[in-house]
Design a protein around this motif. Structure first.
Motif, mmCIF file in Angstrom:
data_model
loop_
_atom_site.group_PDB
_atom_site.id
_atom_site.type_symbol
_atom_site.label_atom_id
_atom_site.label_comp_id
_atom_site.label_asym_id
_atom_site.label_seq_id
_atom_site.Cartn_x
_atom_site.Cartn_y
_atom_site.Cartn_z
ATOM 1 N N PHE A 216 23.504 -35.652 -8.891
ATOM 2 C CA PHE A 216 23.256 -37.065 -8.607
ATOM 3 C C PHE A 216 22.535 -37.211 -7.268
ATOM 4 O O PHE A 216 21.562 -37.968 -7.150
ATOM 5 N N GLU A 217 23.017 -36.488 -6.265
ATOM 6 C CA GLU A 217 22.376 -36.536 -4.953
ATOM 7 C C GLU A 217 20.932 -36.035 -5.034
ATOM 8 O O GLU A 217 20.019 -36.642 -4.463
ATOM 9 N N ASN A 218 20.707 -34.942 -5.765
ATOM 10 C CA ASN A 218 19.349 -34.419 -5.927
ATOM 11 C C ASN A 218 18.459 -35.402 -6.678
ATOM 12 O O ASN A 218 17.248 -35.477 -6.419
ATOM 13 N N SER A 219 19.058 -36.158 -7.599
ATOM 14 C CA SER A 219 18.293 -37.152 -8.360
ATOM 15 C C SER A 219 17.740 -38.240 -7.451
ATOM 16 O O SER A 219 16.627 -38.749 -7.667
ATOM 17 N N LEU A 220 18.511 -38.594 -6.412
ATOM 18 C CA LEU A 220 18.045 -39.600 -5.457
ATOM 19 C C LEU A 220 16.774 -39.130 -4.751
ATOM 20 O O LEU A 220 15.833 -39.910 -4.551
ATOM 21 N N TYR A 221 16.759 -37.847 -4.391
ATOM 22 C CA TYR A 221 15.584 -37.295 -3.719
ATOM 23 C C TYR A 221 14.406 -37.157 -4.693
ATOM 24 O O TYR A 221 13.246 -37.328 -4.307
ATOM 25 N N TYR A 222 14.717 -36.868 -5.946
ATOM 26 C CA TYR A 222 13.648 -36.745 -6.937
ATOM 27 C C TYR A 222 12.989 -38.105 -7.186
ATOM 28 O O TYR A 222 11.760 -38.200 -7.293
ATOM 29 N N LEU A 223 13.807 -39.163 -7.261
ATOM 30 C CA LEU A 223 13.279 -40.499 -7.526
ATOM 31 C C LEU A 223 12.512 -41.078 -6.329
ATOM 32 O O LEU A 223 11.582 -41.857 -6.503
ATOM 33 N N THR A 224 12.930 -40.706 -5.104
ATOM 34 C CA THR A 224 12.291 -41.271 -3.907
ATOM 35 C C THR A 224 11.197 -40.392 -3.319
ATOM 36 O O THR A 224 10.141 -40.881 -2.909
ATOM 37 N N ASP A 225 11.442 -39.077 -3.274
ATOM 38 C CA ASP A 225 10.501 -38.167 -2.621
ATOM 39 C C ASP A 225 9.788 -37.231 -3.586
ATOM 40 O O ASP A 225 8.882 -36.492 -3.184
ATOM 41 N N GLY A 226 10.233 -37.213 -4.853
ATOM 42 C CA GLY A 226 9.600 -36.342 -5.830
ATOM 43 C C GLY A 226 9.975 -34.884 -5.698
ATOM 44 O O GLY A 226 9.290 -34.007 -6.217
ATOM 45 N N ILE A 227 11.105 -34.602 -4.994
ATOM 46 C CA ILE A 227 11.565 -33.213 -4.868
ATOM 47 C C ILE A 227 12.859 -33.051 -5.656
ATOM 48 O O ILE A 227 13.678 -33.965 -5.731
ATOM 49 N N ALA A 228 13.039 -31.875 -6.256
ATOM 50 C CA ALA A 228 14.144 -31.668 -7.186
ATOM 51 C C ALA A 228 15.483 -31.407 -6.488
ATOM 52 O O ALA A 228 16.543 -31.642 -7.062
ATOM 53 N N VAL A 229 15.436 -30.919 -5.256
ATOM 54 C CA VAL A 229 16.658 -30.537 -4.551
ATOM 55 C C VAL A 229 16.671 -31.146 -3.154
ATOM 56 O O VAL A 229 15.625 -31.205 -2.495
ATOM 57 N N LYS A 230 17.841 -31.585 -2.719
ATOM 58 C CA LYS A 230 17.974 -32.130 -1.372
ATOM 59 C C LYS A 230 17.578 -31.072 -0.342
ATOM 60 O O LYS A 230 18.080 -29.944 -0.379
ATOM 61 N N PRO A 231 16.699 -31.408 0.599
ATOM 62 C CA PRO A 231 16.275 -30.420 1.606
ATOM 63 C C PRO A 231 17.406 -30.083 2.577
ATOM 64 O O PRO A 231 18.241 -30.929 2.884
ATOM 65 N N SER A 232 17.415 -28.843 3.036
ATOM 66 C CA SER A 232 18.443 -28.406 3.985
ATOM 67 C C SER A 232 18.185 -29.001 5.366
ATOM 68 O O SER A 232 17.033 -29.166 5.777
ATOM 69 N N ILE A 233 19.271 -29.348 6.071
ATOM 70 C CA ILE A 233 19.114 -29.887 7.423
ATOM 71 C C ILE A 233 19.294 -28.790 8.473
ATOM 72 O O ILE A 233 19.276 -29.054 9.671
#
Length: 372
Positions: A216-233
């Motif tokens: 679900f968290e990765n989906s947020l990044y896919y919908l907003t930034d077009g990336i499949a996985v949340k980037p590491s901080i």
């Protein structure tokens, strides 16, 4: 509306409610308590939040860190929290030589340790674990996540069942008939308050999925930034050399540099790496902004306290900004006290919904049994 469709949705609503009722009750009730975590904890443990006297100058936090190492056998510092409010204490989280993690409250003006508590015995640490995982670790986290998904379906099906066939029946669906029988009042309480709470509970439940499921968290990044996985901080730390050594005021240097990099009023949090390759991550929340959790980031060398990278909030991607705002939205802190009160009330209703829903289902069954 087709009666067969409504009946089928009614069964889905009923059986999902009965299946997840206990979990929803626990999660919603603990969530209502967590809404006012700071206010309640301040009342229970005032020494962790306020100093008795505000001084003119603050001591370097390293004095207190050295005290923790010598007098409390703390050999690992995990996090340090400093606050813009002059009345606030500094909070330090550290692990001792026995592997136990403690919270410490420090008077920033005297450097003295004014409070200590083992993390696992902290009331709100327990409530938070109950809320997120039922105190059952990863298994409980999966259970609460599934229950959250089910609750979203229950909300949507409940709205479908509530919707009146005719406009003239709308007033009846919007008011509780308090002078009616218990059965009618219970029905109205479940249905009417369910409608008024729907939007708030839907948002709370939807945002809650962020902590339960990575997809679900990765989906947020896919919908907003077009990336499949949340980037590491995390940022890799520069290699250690023999010529480098820690500064006398190592932690205070990091705080001072952060405040120079980001000169706005705000709260600073130092997160020490828990691996052997990452650098120190520091966030500074901008308390001048109306919306909370707008924090900029800076990275520091774990050996020299030298700043190696900065990431102002303004440079965050849409996904990062959305992820930042999810927490205050989920907890009701998005607009301060008014939204916290709303979150508290709708969470209490959510905790009551399995009970009133069960009574709607159970009371007729009991009557039939008595008649026979």
């Amino acid at each position: 509306m087709n009666k067969r469709i409504k009946k089928s949705i009614g069964k889905i609503h009923l059986w999902l409610g009965l299946a997840s009722g206990l979990i929803v009750f626990i999660v919603a009730l603990s969530g209502s308590i967590l809404v006012f975590e700071e206010e309640i904890d301040t009342f229970i443990h005032p020494e962790f939040y306020k100093v008795e006297t505000v001084g003119k100058f603050k001591k370097p936090i390293d004095y207190s860190i050295n005290t923790l190492k010598k007098e409390y056998a703390i050999d690992t510092i995990n996090r340090i929290y400093t606050f813009n409010d002059p009345e606030r204490t500094v909070l330090v989280m550290g692990k001792n030589t026995k592997g136990k993690t403690f919270f410490f409250a420090v008077n920033p003006y005297t450097g003295k340790i004014v409070g200590s508590m083992e993390q696992k015995r902290h009331f709100f640490s327990i409530v938070n674990k109950l809320h997120r995982s039922l105190l059952l670790g990863k298994t409980g986290k999966f259970i609460t996540g599934c229950s959250c998904l089910i609750f979203i379906i229950i909300l949507l099906s409940g709205l479908f069942l509530w919707w009146p066939k005719k406009l003239k029946n709308l007033k009846q669906r919007l008011t509780i008939k308090w002078n009616a029988s218990f059965k009618r009042v219970n029905w109205d309480f479940h249905s009417v308050l369910g409608f008024y709470s729907f939007l708030f509970l839907f948002i709370i439940a939807l945002t809650g999925l962020t902590w339960s499921f990575k997809w679900f968290e990765n989906s947020l990044y896919y919908l907003t930034d077009g990336i499949a996985v949340k980037p590491s901080i995390k940022v890799t730390n520069p290699p250690k050399t023999e010529s480098l050594s820690q500064k006398t005021f190592f932690y205070q240097s990091i705080i001072d540099q952060t405040n120079e990099i980001y000169p706005y009023q705000g709260n600073v949090q130092i997160r020490m790496p828990n691996d052997t390759v990452s650098s120190i991550l520091v966030t500074k929340e901008n308390t001048e902004k109306r919306i909370p959790n707008q924090s900029s980031i800076a990275y520091f060398d774990r050996y020299t306290a030298k700043n190696i990278q900065t990431k102002p909030y303004e440079t965050f991607t849409k996904g990062d900004k959305l992820r930042r705002i999810i927490y205050p939205v989920h907890t009701g802190n998005i607009y301060g006290l008014p939204t916290k009160i709303i979150a508290f009330l709708v969470c209490l209703f959510a905790a009551s919904a399995p009970i009133t829903g069960f009574l709607i289902w159970w009371r007729p069954k009991k009557k039939k049994k008595i008649l026979h």
